[in-house]
Enzyme design. Structure first.
Site, short mmCIF file in Angstrom:
data_model
loop_
_atom_site.label_atom_id
_atom_site.label_comp_id
_atom_site.label_asym_id
_atom_site.label_seq_id
_atom_site.Cartn_x
_atom_site.Cartn_y
_atom_site.Cartn_z
N ASP A 224 -9.88 -4.15 -4.60
CA ASP A 224 -9.21 -2.97 -4.04
C ASP A 224 -9.32 -1.81 -5.02
O ASP A 224 -9.03 -1.97 -6.21
CB ASP A 224 -7.75 -3.32 -3.78
CG ASP A 224 -6.92 -2.17 -3.25
OD1 ASP A 224 -7.50 -1.16 -2.79
OD2 ASP A 224 -5.69 -2.29 -3.28
N HIS B 132 -7.95 -5.07 -0.14
CA HIS B 132 -6.76 -4.32 0.22
C HIS B 132 -6.23 -4.83 1.57
O HIS B 132 -7.00 -5.13 2.47
CB HIS B 132 -7.11 -2.84 0.34
CG HIS B 132 -5.94 -1.95 0.56
ND1 HIS B 132 -5.14 -1.51 -0.47
CD2 HIS B 132 -5.41 -1.41 1.69
CE1 HIS B 132 -4.19 -0.75 0.01
NE2 HIS B 132 -4.32 -0.68 1.33
N SER C 76 0.83 -1.20 0.00
CA SER C 76 0.00 0.00 0.00
C SER C 76 0.87 1.26 0.00
O SER C 76 1.62 1.47 -0.94
CB SER C 76 -0.96 -0.05 1.19
OG SER C 76 -1.94 0.94 1.12
#
Length: 311
Positions: free
Chosen positions: A254, A284, A154
């Site tokens: 995501d 995610h 991320s």
């Protein structure tokens, strides 16, 4: 995935939502508490050390040794959390899992967080640690700097990509490989203006929302003009040549899915070796799931194949 399961995931995600700007300190505290319980779920040996950042301050690093070491690689890990939450404590279970399932040592970097330390503080910390290890791998017990692999999930994937760009631009050694897990690569996550279909389709459905990503970016980069910088949005880089061999894992559920894959394609178009793999039924944050979770198992099967190819 069945329609019923999708509805259940959406309900759980909505129940756990929070206001990033107001609640980030409480989220940090909650993450640490959750990571510490139960302690028996990981037994990977660890030790804490430090690395020097460019401005001279010390950056904490936690090293995880696998139960069985199968590779000489060192995975230099930058955690997620929107540049605002997450640390080496909250990511200890994920890094212990990473060490055991890859058979590698994992070095988790406790870079400075926004909003207390906005851009480029966290990036400078990650850059300093990576540059130092690549120039002197003996500090990590290595003889070959090509055994250092950048890994980030991320916001950490964003930092890994930015570090690789900055190393090349600064004329320093670039890592041989990087693993980017559902990275942030673009500056616009507004469904009304984003160029990516996954933002419009998934921006308010599951674990991470468009509003949250934009709030994280606002806290990380308070000055809007800087958000288009290649070091904040790597997809905006005009020159992506000379980058590491890259494994890019995206999550099919995501909102960052499309921009991550777009970055992988842009790297390939610039002449780099790239593998893009989509975890179709994953949300995610896959890398933080329990070891028995099917999306995590799939992720590590692909990571294992990538590492097996070597530098």
């Amino acid at each position: 995935m069945s329609a019923l399961l999708r509805l259940a995931l959406r309900a759980v995600a909505r129940a756990g939502r929070f206001d990033v700007r107001e609640d980030y300190q409480r989220v940090r505290a909650l993450q640490r508490r959750l990571a510490a319980l139960p302690t028996a779920r990981y037994r990977t040996p660890t030790w804490d050390t430090f690395s020097d950042a460019p401005d001279g301050h010390r950056v904490p690093v936690r090293v995880f040794a696998p139960a069985e070491r199968r590779r000489e690689d060192l995975l230099l890990f930058f955690h997620g959390g929107g540049w605002v939450t997450g640390d080496i404590e909250s990511y200890t279970p994920a890094c212990a899992t990473m060490a055991d399932l890859t058979g590698c040592h994992v070095a988790s970097v406790d870079y400075r967080l926004a909003p207390e330390h906005p851009f480029p503080a966290g990036l400078e910390d990650c850059y300093g640690v990576a540059r130092g290890l690549l120039e002197d791998p003996g500090r990590a017990g290595l003889t070959d700097p090509d055994r250092i692999v950048l890994v980030g999930d991320s916001a950490g994937g964003n930092l890994a990509a930015a570090v690789s760009l900055l190393l090349r631009e600064s004329g320093h050694r670039v890592p041989s490989r990087q693993i980017l897990l559902y990275p942030v690569t673009h500056f616009d996550h507004d469904p009304a203006t984003s160029p990516f279909e996954s933002v419009r389709r998934l921006g308010d459905r599951y674990r991470l929302t468009s509003t949250e990503v934009q709030d994280y970016l606002d806290l990380y980069v308070p000055y809007p003009a800087l958000r288009r910088s290649r070091l904040v949005a790597p997809l905006m880089a005009e020159d992506l040549s000379g980058q590491p061999d890259t494994l890019l894992l995206s999550a099919g559920l995501d909102l960052l899915c499309d921009e991550g894959e777009a970055y992988g394609r842009a790297l390939a178009e610039a002449g780099n070796r790239v593998r893009i793999h989509r975890l179709e039924e994953a949300l995610h944050g896959v890398i933080t799931l329990p070891r028995f979770a099917r999306p995590l198992k799939e992720a590590y099967e692909v990571i294992d194949e990538f590492l097996e190819q070597g530098p």
